[in-house]
Scaffold this motif. Structure first.
Motif, PDB file in Angstrom:
ATOM      1  N   UNK A  34       0.827  -1.212   0.000  1.00 19.77           N
ATOM      2  CA  UNK A  34       0.000   0.000   0.000  1.00 19.77           C
ATOM      3  C   UNK A  34       0.859   1.260   0.000  1.00 19.77           C
ATOM      4  N   UNK A  35       1.891   1.269   0.837  1.00 20.91           N
ATOM      5  CA  UNK A  35       2.787   2.429   0.891  1.00 20.91           C
ATOM      6  C   UNK A  35       3.492   2.612  -0.450  1.00 20.91           C
ATOM      7  N   UNK A  36       3.982   1.522  -1.006  1.00 20.71           N
ATOM      8  CA  UNK A  36       4.678   1.574  -2.298  1.00 20.71           C
ATOM      9  C   UNK A  36       3.754   2.142  -3.384  1.00 20.71           C
ATOM     10  N   UNK A  37       2.518   1.644  -3.450  1.00 26.89           N
ATOM     11  CA  UNK A  37       1.580   2.117  -4.471  1.00 26.89           C
ATOM     12  C   UNK A  37       1.154   3.565  -4.217  1.00 26.89           C
ATOM     13  N   UNK A  38       1.071   3.969  -2.972  1.00 28.52           N
ATOM     14  CA  UNK A  38       0.728   5.354  -2.653  1.00 28.52           C
ATOM     15  C   UNK A  38       1.836   6.299  -3.119  1.00 28.52           C
ATOM     16  N   UNK A  39       3.085   5.889  -2.934  1.00 25.40           N
ATOM     17  CA  UNK A  39       4.210   6.702  -3.411  1.00 25.40           C
ATOM     18  C   UNK A  39       4.169   6.809  -4.933  1.00 25.40           C
ATOM     19  N   UNK A  40       3.918   5.691  -5.593  1.00 27.77           N
ATOM     20  CA  UNK A  40       3.826   5.727  -7.061  1.00 27.77           C
ATOM     21  C   UNK A  40       2.688   6.644  -7.497  1.00 27.77           C
ATOM     22  N   UNK A  41       1.529   6.537  -6.831  1.00 30.30           N
ATOM     23  CA  UNK A  41       0.398   7.406  -7.160  1.00 30.30           C
ATOM     24  C   UNK A  41       0.757   8.881  -6.954  1.00 30.30           C
ATOM     25  N   UNK A  42       1.485   9.177  -5.884  1.00 31.85           N
ATOM     26  CA  UNK A  42       1.862  10.565  -5.610  1.00 31.85           C
ATOM     27  C   UNK A  42       2.812  11.095  -6.675  1.00 31.85           C
ATOM     28  N   UNK A  43       3.783  10.273  -7.058  1.00 30.87           N
ATOM     29  CA  UNK A  43       4.751  10.699  -8.082  1.00 30.87           C
ATOM     30  C   UNK A  43       4.054  10.895  -9.423  1.00 30.87           C
ATOM     31  N   UNK A  44       3.216   9.958  -9.804  1.00 26.71           N
ATOM     32  CA  UNK A  44       2.503  10.062 -11.083  1.00 26.71           C
ATOM     33  C   UNK A  44       1.508  11.222 -11.042  1.00 26.71           C
ATOM     34  N   UNK A  45       0.852  11.411  -9.889  1.00 26.35           N
ATOM     35  CA  UNK A  45      -0.106  12.516  -9.750  1.00 26.35           C
ATOM     36  C   UNK A  45       0.559  13.869  -9.844  1.00 26.35           C
ATOM     37  N   UNK A  46       1.742  14.003  -9.240  1.00 33.57           N
ATOM     38  CA  UNK A  46       2.488  15.260  -9.309  1.00 33.57           C
ATOM     39  C   UNK A  46       2.940  15.535 -10.734  1.00 33.57           C
ATOM     40  N   UNK A  47       3.419  14.503 -11.402  1.00 32.55           N
ATOM     41  CA  UNK A  47       3.900  14.690 -12.778  1.00 32.55           C
ATOM     42  C   UNK A  47       2.738  15.007 -13.714  1.00 32.55           C
TER      43      UNK A  47
END
Length: 128
Positions: A34-47
């Motif tokens: 969950x933490x890993x996917x949340x980080x990916x979502x945050x990075x993709x969302x920011x980009x």
């Protein structure tokens, strides 16, 4: 990893018992993913939003929805191991105190010997 996959494969098994190891291995790996996917979502969302925030947490949301039945199933079986009904999981609806109570129950040792929910589960994930 075997315990996580075991819980996922037996997502609809509401009867029986789950040892502490099965429960905590599932929840630990669930939390890490969950933490890993949340980080990916945050990075993709920011980009995707050019730094304006407001991104959609698609991966973490889909994972949480997919893992809801296995998480409920293993939590009910864990409560069974402590000699309690799966209905005790409704304590989660009580803010803070319900979560703390369920945490304490999940940390407790299971009842020795058979109880109303079945015999003591074997030590390995190959049990069912």
């Amino acid at each position: 990893m075997d315990w996580f996959l075991h819980a996922v494969r037996h997502y609809a098994v509401w009867q029986g018992r789950a040892r502490r190891r099965e429960y905590w291995c599932f929840m630990g790996l669930y939390g890490l993913i969950s933490v890993y996917l949340t980080v990916i979502d945050a990075v993709v969302g920011q980009a995707g939003s050019r730094g304006h925030g407001g991104g959609v947490a698609l991966l973490s949301t889909l994972f949480a929805l997919a893992m809801l039945p296995p998480a409920v199933g293993v939590a009910i079986r864990r409560l069974h191991d402590t000699g309690r009904s799966g209905w005790w999981l409704l304590l989660a609806a009580v803010p803070v105190l319900g979560t703390v109570a369920l945490l304490v129950l999940a940390l407790r040792r299971g009842t020795p010997g058979p109880n109303a929910h079945g015999p003591v589960p074997p030590a390995g994930p190959e049990r069912m």
